[in-house]
Design an enzyme around this catalytic site. Sequence first.
Site, PDB file in Angstrom:
ATOM      1  N   THR A  99       0.879  -1.178   0.000  1.00 54.61           N
ATOM      2  CA  THR A  99       0.000   0.000   0.000  1.00 54.61           C
ATOM      3  C   THR A  99       0.910   1.219   0.000  1.00 54.61           C
ATOM      4  OG1 THR A  99      -1.633  -1.168   1.329  1.00 54.61           O
ATOM      5  CG2 THR A  99      -1.829   1.227   1.227  1.00 54.61           C
ATOM      6  N   LYS A 174      -7.781   1.533  -2.987  1.00 54.26           N
ATOM      7  CA  LYS A 174      -7.405   1.068  -1.642  1.00 54.26           C
ATOM      8  C   LYS A 174      -7.530   2.200  -0.612  1.00 54.26           C
ATOM      9  CE  LYS A 174      -5.065  -1.122   1.660  1.00 54.26           C
ATOM     10  NZ  LYS A 174      -5.548  -2.264   2.392  1.00 54.26           N
ATOM     11  N   LYS A 249      -1.434   5.136   8.736  1.00 52.41           N
ATOM     12  CA  LYS A 249      -0.674   5.253   7.481  1.00 52.41           C
ATOM     13  C   LYS A 249      -1.636   5.433   6.300  1.00 52.41           C
ATOM     14  CE  LYS A 249       1.667   2.412   4.077  1.00 52.41           C
ATOM     15  NZ  LYS A 249       2.155   1.107   3.645  1.00 52.41           N
TER      16      LYS A 249
HETATM   17  P1  NAD Z   1       6.072  -5.573   7.328  1.00 45.64           P
HETATM   18  O1  NAD Z   1       6.781  -4.418   7.893  1.00 45.64           O
HETATM   19  O2  NAD Z   1       5.766  -6.758   8.202  1.00 45.64           O
HETATM   20  O3  NAD Z   1       6.877  -6.135   6.051  1.00 45.64           O
HETATM   21  C1  NAD Z   1       7.606  -5.336   5.163  1.00 45.64           C
HETATM   22  C2  NAD Z   1       8.896  -6.079   4.869  1.00 45.64           C
HETATM   23  O4  NAD Z   1       9.647  -5.346   3.903  1.00 45.64           O
HETATM   24  C3  NAD Z   1       9.793  -6.238   6.108  1.00 45.64           C
HETATM   25  O5  NAD Z   1      10.123  -7.598   6.303  1.00 45.64           O
HETATM   26  C4  NAD Z   1      11.030  -5.391   5.772  1.00 45.64           C
HETATM   27  O6  NAD Z   1      12.232  -5.903   6.323  1.00 45.64           O
HETATM   28  C5  NAD Z   1      11.013  -5.468   4.262  1.00 45.64           C
HETATM   29  N1  NAD Z   1      11.793  -4.403   3.617  1.00 45.64           N
HETATM   30  C6  NAD Z   1      11.872  -3.092   3.968  1.00 45.64           C
HETATM   31  N2  NAD Z   1      12.680  -2.439   3.105  1.00 45.64           N
HETATM   32  C7  NAD Z   1      13.105  -3.369   2.216  1.00 45.64           C
HETATM   33  C8  NAD Z   1      13.951  -3.309   1.078  1.00 45.64           C
HETATM   34  N3  NAD Z   1      14.521  -2.161   0.683  1.00 45.64           N
HETATM   35  N4  NAD Z   1      14.178  -4.449   0.390  1.00 45.64           N
HETATM   36  C9  NAD Z   1      13.616  -5.613   0.763  1.00 45.64           C
HETATM   37  N5  NAD Z   1      12.805  -5.741   1.822  1.00 45.64           N
HETATM   38  C10 NAD Z   1      12.554  -4.625   2.531  1.00 45.64           C
HETATM   39  O7  NAD Z   1       4.728  -5.009   6.683  1.00 45.64           O
HETATM   40  P2  NAD Z   1       3.434  -5.846   6.252  1.00 45.64           P
HETATM   41  O8  NAD Z   1       2.452  -5.844   7.354  1.00 45.64           O
HETATM   42  O9  NAD Z   1       3.873  -7.116   5.624  1.00 45.64           O
HETATM   43  O10 NAD Z   1       2.839  -4.858   5.138  1.00 45.64           O
HETATM   44  C11 NAD Z   1       3.399  -4.772   3.838  1.00 45.64           C
HETATM   45  C12 NAD Z   1       2.542  -3.851   2.997  1.00 45.64           C
HETATM   46  O11 NAD Z   1       1.208  -4.357   2.962  1.00 45.64           O
HETATM   47  C13 NAD Z   1       2.447  -2.430   3.558  1.00 45.64           C
HETATM   48  O12 NAD Z   1       2.479  -1.539   2.474  1.00 45.64           O
HETATM   49  C14 NAD Z   1       1.114  -2.421   4.283  1.00 45.64           C
HETATM   50  O13 NAD Z   1       0.545  -1.125   4.349  1.00 45.64           O
HETATM   51  C15 NAD Z   1       0.299  -3.348   3.401  1.00 45.64           C
HETATM   52  N6  NAD Z   1      -0.817  -4.006   4.088  1.00 45.64           N
HETATM   53  C16 NAD Z   1      -0.647  -4.561   5.322  1.00 45.64           C
HETATM   54  C17 NAD Z   1      -1.728  -5.189   5.941  1.00 45.64           C
HETATM   55  C18 NAD Z   1      -1.568  -5.813   7.299  1.00 45.64           C
HETATM   56  O14 NAD Z   1      -2.603  -6.174   7.913  1.00 45.64           O
HETATM   57  N7  NAD Z   1      -0.370  -6.017   7.808  1.00 45.64           N
HETATM   58  C19 NAD Z   1      -2.980  -5.257   5.290  1.00 45.64           C
HETATM   59  C20 NAD Z   1      -3.102  -4.716   4.011  1.00 45.64           C
HETATM   60  C21 NAD Z   1      -2.011  -4.087   3.409  1.00 45.64           C
END
Ligand code: NAD
Length: 305
Positions: A99, A174, A249
Amino acid sequence: MGICFYHKSISRMRIGFIGLGNMGAPMAANLVAAGHQVVGFDTADVTVEGISKVATVTEAVKGMEVVITMLPDGAILKAVYTDIVPQCETGALLLDCSTVDTGSATEAHKLAQLAGLLSVDAPVSGGIGGATAGTLTFMVGATDDALERVTPLLEVMGQRIVHCGAGGAGQAAKICNNMLLGVSMLATCEAFSLGEKLGLDAQRLFEVLSTSSGSCWPVNTYCPVPGVGPHSPADNDYMPGFAAELMLKDLRLSQNAAEQVDAHTPMGSHASALYERFVEGGGHGKDFSAVLPALTASRRGQSDE
Ligand code: NAD
């Protein structure tokens, strides 16, 4: 456009998956379980069963037919795309499920387009539960060609695919959805808090709201009152679920987008301010429905008006 349902495909693809966090890891695991060959990269030390972890982002894109990103925000997405786009194979497709702000999504599409690559923005709804169960909803911004190529993968990771329009349209849909969700959760918490102070039994109020014109997803499916309605984070001491800081966010993204296109969204703006106060005042790490106990504990005139 509209809702598309496609048949499952069994062709095995070589996939690079960048960002194996709370959402990315189970999504990648489902692709492996469906028979795809997945190579993963994350800057953090994470392991996902069945996925060969590589040490550099370049190794996650070399030889891959599809590169999927599931990253925290738009700045990181742009930095990753700047690194990977020149390394991608001719004919590779980029699928971003993070997102992010609509501006970053558009820039990511442009980077791909300049390199002659197809790209898709497909942010998700459904949370970690949906990512694990493979029941996410994907909101897609892409050309028909690009969507057709990734549909077999989206079907593995999700249950519903909505083609919202051209590149960037998935992110736009979204943030509209999540602005509505933030506003309706706050209104739901206010209704239950007011009801309690008026001496109403929460179960009785739930029975009225969930079957009347006040019914909405936070009431009917994700009720913020412990012990009332279907099982929800309220029944688990408000452990997320969907964390309040992620709600904040998305509300901020909606307000940035509204500013850019001169859209008047007073409720979204107020919801963003209320979640900011909640997150900074101890709500960080709690589910976004935990606004209810905070609201009930506060008094009129202390804040909010
Ligand atoms: P998270 O922080 O658990 O995972 C993100 C991952 O990206 C981490 O493991 C981090 O180490 C990695 N990362 C950061 N920078 C990086 C880079 N340069 N190269 C490679 N890896 C890198 O977050 P999440 O909960 O998995 O969410 C991911 C996305 O999904 C976000 O944009 C969030 O808004 C969206 N989202 C999350 C949810 C939820 O319920 N968690 C629901 C819908 C959408």
